[in-house]
Design an enzyme around this catalytic site. Structure first.
Site, short mmCIF file in Angstrom:
data_model
loop_
_atom_site.label_atom_id
_atom_site.label_comp_id
_atom_site.label_asym_id
_atom_site.label_seq_id
_atom_site.Cartn_x
_atom_site.Cartn_y
_atom_site.Cartn_z
N ASP A 20 0.89 -1.34 0.09
CA ASP A 20 0.19 0.16 0.00
C ASP A 20 0.83 1.16 -0.07
O ASP A 20 1.82 1.27 0.73
CB ASP A 20 -0.79 0.00 1.33
CG ASP A 20 -1.66 1.25 1.35
OD1 ASP A 20 -2.63 1.24 0.53
OD2 ASP A 20 -1.63 2.06 2.46
N GLU A 77 1.64 -0.53 -4.93
CA GLU A 77 0.62 0.23 -5.43
C GLU A 77 1.36 1.80 -5.39
O GLU A 77 1.68 2.60 -4.50
CB GLU A 77 -0.53 0.78 -4.21
CG GLU A 77 -1.80 1.58 -4.72
CD GLU A 77 -2.18 2.63 -4.02
OE1 GLU A 77 -1.35 2.83 -2.85
OE2 GLU A 77 -2.94 3.31 -4.20
C1 QV4 Z 1 -7.81 14.06 7.44
C2 QV4 Z 1 -7.50 15.00 7.01
C3 QV4 Z 1 -6.01 15.44 6.78
C4 QV4 Z 1 -5.54 15.43 8.33
C5 QV4 Z 1 -6.00 14.25 9.08
C6 QV4 Z 1 -5.62 14.16 10.57
O1 QV4 Z 1 -7.85 15.01 5.37
O2 QV4 Z 1 -5.72 16.60 6.21
O3 QV4 Z 1 -4.18 15.59 8.34
O4 QV4 Z 1 -7.34 13.92 9.02
O5 QV4 Z 1 -5.62 12.87 10.98
C7 QV4 Z 1 -8.68 8.79 6.05
C8 QV4 Z 1 -9.75 10.23 5.69
C9 QV4 Z 1 -8.89 11.42 5.59
C10 QV4 Z 1 -8.05 11.53 6.98
C11 QV4 Z 1 -7.25 10.48 6.95
C12 QV4 Z 1 -6.51 10.40 8.26
O6 QV4 Z 1 -10.25 9.98 4.33
O7 QV4 Z 1 -9.91 12.56 5.43
O8 QV4 Z 1 -7.46 12.95 6.71
O9 QV4 Z 1 -8.09 9.03 7.37
O10 QV4 Z 1 -7.29 10.76 9.46
C13 QV4 Z 1 -7.80 5.41 2.20
C14 QV4 Z 1 -8.65 6.62 1.97
C15 QV4 Z 1 -8.36 7.77 2.75
C16 QV4 Z 1 -8.22 7.58 4.10
C17 QV4 Z 1 -7.14 6.61 4.42
C18 QV4 Z 1 -6.83 6.19 5.96
O11 QV4 Z 1 -8.46 6.74 0.50
O12 QV4 Z 1 -9.18 8.62 2.52
O13 QV4 Z 1 -7.99 8.78 4.73
O14 QV4 Z 1 -7.42 5.14 3.67
O15 QV4 Z 1 -7.88 5.89 6.31
C19 QV4 Z 1 -3.02 8.71 -2.99
C20 QV4 Z 1 -1.86 7.59 -2.58
C21 QV4 Z 1 -2.30 6.30 -2.88
C22 QV4 Z 1 -3.79 6.14 -2.03
C23 QV4 Z 1 -4.74 6.86 -2.65
C24 QV4 Z 1 -6.00 7.11 -1.65
O16 QV4 Z 1 -0.71 7.93 -3.39
O17 QV4 Z 1 -1.45 5.32 -2.10
O18 QV4 Z 1 -4.10 8.57 -2.46
N1 QV4 Z 1 -3.94 4.70 -1.91
C25 QV4 Z 1 -3.78 3.85 -0.81
C26 QV4 Z 1 -4.87 3.04 -0.41
C27 QV4 Z 1 -5.96 3.79 0.24
C28 QV4 Z 1 -5.71 4.23 1.36
C29 QV4 Z 1 -4.34 4.65 1.60
C30 QV4 Z 1 -3.16 4.39 0.36
C31 QV4 Z 1 -3.62 5.11 2.69
O19 QV4 Z 1 -5.49 2.32 -1.57
O20 QV4 Z 1 -7.06 3.03 0.09
O21 QV4 Z 1 -6.35 5.71 1.69
O22 QV4 Z 1 -3.47 3.85 3.34
O23 QV4 Z 1 -3.14 8.77 -4.35
#
Ligand code: QV4
Ligand code: CA
Length: 511
Positions: free
Chosen positions: A212, A248
């Site tokens: 990931d 990824e």
């Molecule tokens: C929020 C605010 C931030 C703040 C933070 C404070 O937005 O500005 O600093 O709170 O804690 C969730 C929430 C998001 C929150 C974050 C942390 O949606 O609003 O930040 O948690 O609390 C998934 C979701 C994200 C989620 C994350 C963790 O898509 O929305 O964030 O899980 O729960 C990029 C990367 C790529 C990524 C993609 C989504 O390059 O690698 O974005 N894809 C992978 C996974 C994806 C996952 C992650 C990475 C993170 O496929 O499912 O993100 O592990 O392109």
């Protein structure tokens, strides 16, 4: 002796790119958010009999329990520890799943979240899937253990501590992705801790890993961790087998970080694939299927033997991650089946089929405000996957992998094996056809008028069942029949209003 050295060298070269699927099985299905008990059953009752190569499972480690919003799917991407303890089940259930799936030749690939722990804003306490205490503010994760030393706070150069520009490769790696506490993968302690987690899974019997957020980890740090990994468990894998790695990395071009930096570690997700295929099948921006003649590297994608490909994934099927509105999903069923069918028929890449759950999509100003909704559940407890009389799934699970058209195209890919892309035909618009040597042939009509033409299939003469409109059952076709003449040609008619405007035949659908 030299010959065996060569073989072992070849084996070594292929090592982390090889999915280790049984001979004749070639696709992975992502059973997103499924419980381990249900995956074990699915391996035995459906995936093995239908030739699926393996399953990508959701992160099995302990994660943050998010109550606002209520238990979103993405809480599983906020690790609290590496205990095998999540909404999909506990370690015993995980072990049982891996054993039962391996015993019927279906591999398990684990979604490994190594880049970070939970969000910096999460409230300290024990709101975690195994009850472990954590304190993001003090960087304290005693159930691992990790402390302030193990995070990149001191290494990140942005004022916010978060990624502020994707044009700066250093902050993409060393700063927080959406506020997620960024682990110091440059430290040997962190590398060893992560390798221990992955080795625990390898010893249980998994065949590899989706890494990931690989874009947010330095390729060299990933390599340092991979170099610490054990060979696969010889109970199911040959001596010296290395875990499949697919990283990824969302690279649609234009950023500082590129997919090619990661080729040395293993395969890489090719996000251009689904984004472009969706645009072509939707006929947006003047795209047409006739342009798919040079699909693959010809479209600027990474080398086929480095690519992990998919039409949609758990992020972009709901507007997360990348691909935008062109991405086709189960919500666009008719076009989606064509896209998945094309992907499975074409030789490019290692293919992954998405298997989803329904959620109450609700668009406000173009955004799906419910794209956070987690799996079907009873008060937070993930629901069992029930199987209906007609072999579809109940309890809110979509089970695209059980749709006849997709199930049969997974088999098509197995049957054509490494046969070359051949006998391409197109009408200059959206009617196209191609074969796979003398083993398979597929025809699409995505124009607004009917297709009626005679094509060279490359197949031996005979009567074939179309495996899109039906099946071959007891020597009979339940759907369309196709007659291939001695010269390999066959007549095809496909109405543009057909339920599924494509036909596929292969040597095992011949009656
Ligand atoms: C929020 C605010 C931030 C703040 C933070 C404070 O937005 O500005 O600093 O709170 O804690 C969730 C929430 C998001 C929150 C974050 C942390 O949606 O609003 O930040 O948690 O609390 C998934 C979701 C994200 C989620 C994350 C963790 O898509 O929305 O964030 O899980 O729960 C990029 C990367 C790529 C990524 C993609 C989504 O390059 O690698 O974005 N894809 C992978 C996974 C994806 C996952 C992650 C990475 C993170 O496929 O499912 O993100 O592990 O392109
Ligand atoms: Ca990082």
């Amino acid at each position: 002796m030299k010959f065996f050295l060569l073989l072992s060298f070849i084996g070594f070269c292929w090592a982390q790119y090889d999915p280790h699927t049984l001979y004749g099985r070639s696709s992975i299905v992502h059973l997103f958010e499924w419980r381990w008990a249900d995956i074990a059953k699915e391996c035995e009752r459906y995936l093995a009999p239908n030739g699926f190569g393996g399953v990508q499972v959701s992160p099995p480690n302990e994660n943050l329990v998010v109550n606002n919003p209520s238990r979103p799917w993405w809480e599983r991407y906020q690790p609290i520890s590496y205990k095998i303890c999540s909404r999909s089940g506990n370690e015993d259930e995980f072990k049982d799943m891996v054993t039962r799936c391996n015993n019927v030749g279906v591999r398990i690939y684990v979604d490994a979240v190594m880049n970070h722990m939970c969000g910096v804003g999460a409230e300290a306490g024990t709101s975690s899937t195994c009850g472990s205490y954590f304190n993001p503010g003090t960087r304290d994760f005693p159930a691992v253990p990790y402390s302030g030393w193990d995070f990149n706070d001191g290494k990140c150069t942005t004022s916010s501590g978060g990624i502020e520009s994707y044009n700066d490769a250093s902050q993409v790696r060393d700063c927080r992705l959406t506020g997620l506490l960024d682990l110091a993968l440059g430290k040997d302690y962190v590398r060893t801790t992560l390798a221990n987690y992955l080795n625990h899974l390898i010893d249980i019997g998994v065949a590899g890993f989706r890494l990931d957020a690989s874009k947010h980890m330095w390729p060299g740090d990933i390599k340092a961790i991979l170099d610490k990994l054990n060979n696969l468990n010889t109970q199911w894998f040959s001596e010296g087998s290395r875990p499949l790695i697919y990283q990824e990395v969302i690279d649609l071009g234009g950023e500082a970080v590129t997919s090619s930096e990661y080729y040395g570690n293993g395969r890489v997700t090719e996000f251009k694939y689904g984004a472009k295929l969706g645009t072509v099948i939707r006929k947006w921006n003047g795209e047409k299927m006739a342009y798919l003649k040079n699909w693959g590297e010809g479209w600027g994608f990474m080398p086929s033997d480095r690519a992990l490909v998919f039409v949609d994934n758990h992020d972009n099927q709901r507007g997360h991650g990348a691909g935008g509105s062109s991405i086709l999903t189960f919500w666009d069923a008719r076009l989606y089946k064509m896209a998945v069918g094309f992907m499975l028929a074409h030789p490019y890449g290692l293919t992954r089929v998405m298997s989803s759950y329904y959620w109450p999509r609700y668009f406000e100003n173009g955004d799906d405000v419910n794209n956070w909704v987690g799996p079907p559940n009873d008060n937070g407890v993930t629901k069992e996957v029930t199987i209906n009389e007609d072999s579809t799934c109940g309890n809110g699970w979509v089970c695209e992998h059980r749709w006849r058209q997709i199930r049969n195209m997974v088999a098509f890919r197995n049957i054509v094996g490494f046969e070359p892309f051949s006998n391409w035909w197109d009408n200059g618009s959206n009617q196209v056809a191609f074969g796979r040597g003398n083993k398979g042939f597929i025809v699409f009509n995505n124009d607004d008028w009917s297709l009626s033409t005679t094509l060279q299939t490359g197949l031996p003469a005979g009567t074939y069942c179309d495996i899109i409109s039906g099946d071959k059952v007891n020597g009979y076709c339940t759907g369309i029949q196709v007659y291939v003449s001695d010269d390999g040609t066959a007549q095809f008619s496909i109405s543009n209003s057909a339920e599924d405007p494509f036909i596929a035949i292969h040597v095992e659908s011949k009656i």
